[in-house]
Design an enzyme around this catalytic site. Structure first.
Site, PDB file in Angstrom:
ATOM      1  N   LYS A  71       0.826  -1.218   0.000  1.00 23.33           N
ATOM      2  CA  LYS A  71       0.000   0.000   0.000  1.00 23.33           C
ATOM      3  C   LYS A  71       0.857   1.264   0.000  1.00 23.33           C
ATOM      4  O   LYS A  71       0.630   2.172  -0.811  1.00 23.33           O
ATOM      5  CB  LYS A  71      -0.947  -0.027   1.201  1.00 23.33           C
ATOM      6  N   THR A  73       4.039   1.504  -0.772  1.00 24.70           N
ATOM      7  CA  THR A  73       4.817   1.483  -2.018  1.00 24.70           C
ATOM      8  C   THR A  73       3.985   2.059  -3.159  1.00 24.70           C
ATOM      9  O   THR A  73       4.480   2.868  -3.965  1.00 24.70           O
ATOM     10  CB  THR A  73       5.236   0.041  -2.348  1.00 24.70           C
ATOM     11  N   ARG A  94       1.871   8.556   6.974  1.00 27.56           N
ATOM     12  CA  ARG A  94       2.068   8.392   8.413  1.00 27.56           C
ATOM     13  C   ARG A  94       3.542   8.133   8.723  1.00 27.56           C
ATOM     14  O   ARG A  94       4.295   7.662   7.879  1.00 27.56           O
ATOM     15  CB  ARG A  94       1.237   7.215   8.936  1.00 27.56           C
ATOM     16  N   LYS A 105       6.176  -6.702  11.024  1.00 25.48           N
ATOM     17  CA  LYS A 105       5.597  -6.044   9.853  1.00 25.48           C
ATOM     18  C   LYS A 105       6.645  -5.284   9.043  1.00 25.48           C
ATOM     19  O   LYS A 105       6.549  -5.142   7.841  1.00 25.48           O
ATOM     20  CB  LYS A 105       4.493  -5.088  10.309  1.00 25.48           C
ATOM     21  N   ALA A 273      -4.117   1.476  12.674  1.00 22.16           N
ATOM     22  CA  ALA A 273      -5.511   1.421  12.223  1.00 22.16           C
ATOM     23  C   ALA A 273      -6.300   0.288  12.858  1.00 22.16           C
ATOM     24  O   ALA A 273      -7.523   0.335  12.880  1.00 22.16           O
ATOM     25  CB  ALA A 273      -5.571   1.298  10.707  1.00 22.16           C
ATOM     26  N   PHE A 301      -3.694  -0.344   7.176  1.00 17.96           N
ATOM     27  CA  PHE A 301      -4.231  -1.694   6.986  1.00 17.96           C
ATOM     28  C   PHE A 301      -5.284  -1.723   5.886  1.00 17.96           C
ATOM     29  O   PHE A 301      -5.227  -0.957   4.931  1.00 17.96           O
ATOM     30  CB  PHE A 301      -4.748  -2.256   8.311  1.00 17.96           C
ATOM     31  N   PHE A 381       3.750  -8.574  -9.414  1.00 19.82           N
ATOM     32  CA  PHE A 381       4.824  -9.507  -9.064  1.00 19.82           C
ATOM     33  C   PHE A 381       5.215 -10.277 -10.329  1.00 19.82           C
ATOM     34  O   PHE A 381       4.391 -10.505 -11.224  1.00 19.82           O
ATOM     35  CB  PHE A 381       4.365 -10.497  -7.982  1.00 19.82           C
ATOM     36  N   TRP A 409       7.194  -0.908  -7.643  1.00 18.21           N
ATOM     37  CA  TRP A 409       8.267  -1.503  -6.841  1.00 18.21           C
ATOM     38  C   TRP A 409       9.512  -1.678  -7.698  1.00 18.21           C
ATOM     39  O   TRP A 409      10.624  -1.371  -7.273  1.00 18.21           O
ATOM     40  CB  TRP A 409       7.826  -2.856  -6.269  1.00 18.21           C
TER      41      TRP A 409
END
Length: 556
Positions: A71, A73, A94, A105, A273, A301, A381, A409
């Site tokens: 998210k 990224t 954030r 995480k 969150a 999240f 991916f 990415w």
């Protein structure tokens, strides 16, 4: 393949004064924290308050899985892509918490070639905002206990102290502690508790405050305890407001950094969150809107938590009107929701994809309930197959939302141009009719029921006897008109982390409720959610080190 930290450390950063120039900010408007980060001055924030506001783009995601969604990224890459296409864009994010950084995480600076830098600073101490919040929180705790020790003029019932100490670290043994042991001068013996700093009400207060005056009003309203006859005791009652505000004087100012491609990023505040409201500060978002044509921001999240709280709490409180929402998913995560083990996610599996895509479907429906146009993006991916991508594309089109593939990415802003063009097209051709899903005047139980049934897909809500009593007391105290902040597992739409996909035939259980009067919302704790996480069996901290040259390694 290079790690995120290797990519970040090899990147050429521009001095933050150059980044500020791109956003129309002079060096005099900055308070420098070294060469690559700065805070924005209060004078500058006042100066731009009359500027026309840009368009607001919210980035959210499906429920997180071990397969990864990307998210942040995507948020970073989208901002870079919009700038590449000639649109003046500022990203508002954030600040990461040390807890997940050293836990499981990881940090929150993006990844690959879509990152915010300086990455090590951002994920560790940054400009000290979280330390200031921790200090203000614990100063209030110390003043409460000192008031009791010095005669307890307010008549605080030591069994009803609701204010908890905090620390920005995953430390499960601090969830329930005993304080005041020792000699008479060491205080009264009582049970106490810790929360992680990002779950502290001080964090929420800082993130929702519009200026220092508003911050102090919110601090004053914080309920810290109850008296023997049940009256609330506030931070103002224990004379804590001025000293807490002094500790937060600099922390309330938004921070300016940059992406790898030198897009300006305002990073400020960071409530979780799953146990808090999950959004960066109102000041950061508002400042970005006054600086740019397009603002990319995110909520924590999955959309059932972060986006719901962004749309029902932050937008309501701050008067924000999101113009579009980007919903991030990966084929790997959708297949995981369809029952595929993490070790087998690289193989094409259309049946599992069909089974797991119902999670994405529910999040699309949820955002559409708020009247906000949706663009779904697949974070790409190498293992994704053309058939899998085409299936998701057609699925989204059938549900009246746009679709774009994201390769940020691997390619940075260039890999986000398809998504950026789709977002611009959506902004130009679809009007946002944003509205929260419940009104202020609805009862607290009805608000909880609305979120549980309409957003989570629950059949009903059950309450423990304790929660029912607490909600009645909160309403009696005059807080029934506040929005609700649901504390729920991030891994499932339900309150059971093991129920993946789109669970059916379940109830949400509210076991506890309390009012965050300073923040301006009522927290409802569901399931087994805890406000002080623990470390995993093999924490990320095991891999983090500093080499002989002083370079941090192993952060990612």
């Amino acid at each position: 393949m290079k790690t995120d930290i290797e990519i970040a450390q090899e990147a050429e950063k521009l001095p933050i004064v150059k980044i500020a120039e791109k956003a129309g900010i002079s060096e005099d408007d900055l308070e420098l924290y070294g060469k690559y980060k700065a805070k924005l001055t209060e004078e500058f924030l006042s100066k731009i308050s009359g500027n026309k506001k840009g368009k607001l783009i919210l980035v959210t995601a499906i429920n997180p899985t071990p397969a990864g969604e990307g998210k942040t990224t995507t948020s970073v890459g989208l901002g870079d892509a919009l700038n590449r296409l000639g649109h003046k864009t500022v990203i508002a994010l954030r600040e990461p918490s040390l807890g997940p950084c050293f836990g499981i995480k990881g940090g929150a600076a993006g990844g690959g070639y879509a990152q915010v830098v300086p990455m090590e600073d951002l994920n560790l101490h940054f400009t000290g905002d979280f330390h200031a919040i921790t200090s203000a929180n614990n100063l209030l705790a110390a003043l409460i206990d000192n008031h009791i020790q010095q005669g307890n003029e307010l008549g605080i019932d030591t069994r009803q102290i609701v204010w908890k100490r905090c620390e920005d670290m995953n430390d499960r043994v601090l969830r329930n502690v005993v304080v005041g042991m020792g000699a008479k001068g060491d205080g009264f013996v009582r049970e106490d508790h810790f929360v992680i700093t990002v779950a502290s009400e001080i964090m929420a207060v800082l993130c929702l405050a519009t200026d220092m005056k508003d911050l102090k009003k919110r601090l004053a309203r914080i309920i810290v305890a109850y008296t023997y006859d049940g009256r609330p005791v506030t931070a103002e009652d224990v004379k804590a407001v001025g000293s807490m505000a002094a500790l937060l004087k600099d922390a309330i100012k938004p921070n300016l950094v940059q992406t790898l491609e030198h897009t300006p990023v305002i990073v400020h505040g960071g409530p979780f969150a799953n146990i808090a409201h999950g959004c960066n500060s109102v000041r950061a978002t508002d400042t970005a809107l006054h600086l740019a044509d397009y603002v990319v921001t995110e909520a924590g999240f999955g959309a059932d938590l972060g986006a719901e709280k962004f749309l029902d709490i932050k937008c309501r409180v701050a008067g924000l009107h999101p113009d579009a929402c980007v919903l991030v998913a990966t084929i790997r995560a959708l297949k995981y929701n369809g029952g595929v083990p993490k070790t087998e996610l690289g193989a094409e599996n259309l049946e599992a994809l069909k089974k797991g895509i119902v999670n994405l479907e529910k999040h699309i429906e949820n955002i559409q309930q708020y009247g906000v146009p949706v663009v779904v993006t697949l974070n790409s991916f190498l293992s994704d197959t053309p058939a899998e991508i085409e299936f998701v594309r057609n699925f989204c089109k059938e549900r009246n939302c746009e679709f774009a593939l994201s390769e940020v990415w691997a390619k940075g802003g260039e890999g986000g141009e398809e998504l950026a063009k789709e977002v611009i097209s959506t902004l130009e051709n679809k009007e946002s009719h944003y509205a929260p899903i419940y009104p202020d005047e609805m009862s607290l139980e009805d608000k909880i029921h609305t979120v549980a049934t309409r957003i989570y897909g629950a059949d009903d809500v059950t309450y423990t006897a304790v929660a029912k009593k607490q909600l009645a007391k909160i309403t009696e105290m005059g807080f029934g008109n506040l929005p609700v902040c649901m504390a729920k597992t991030q891994y499932s739409l339900s309150d059971d982390p093991k129920k993946l996909g789109r669970p059916q035939n379940f109830d949400i259980t509210v076991r506890e409720a309390y009012v965050s009067a300073g923040a301006g919302f009522v927290v409802a704790l569901t399931g087994s959610i805890v406000t002080m996480p623990g470390l995993p069996k093999r924490p990320a901290a095991f891999d983090i080190d500093v080499d002989e040259s002083g370079k941090i390694v192993g952060l990612f």
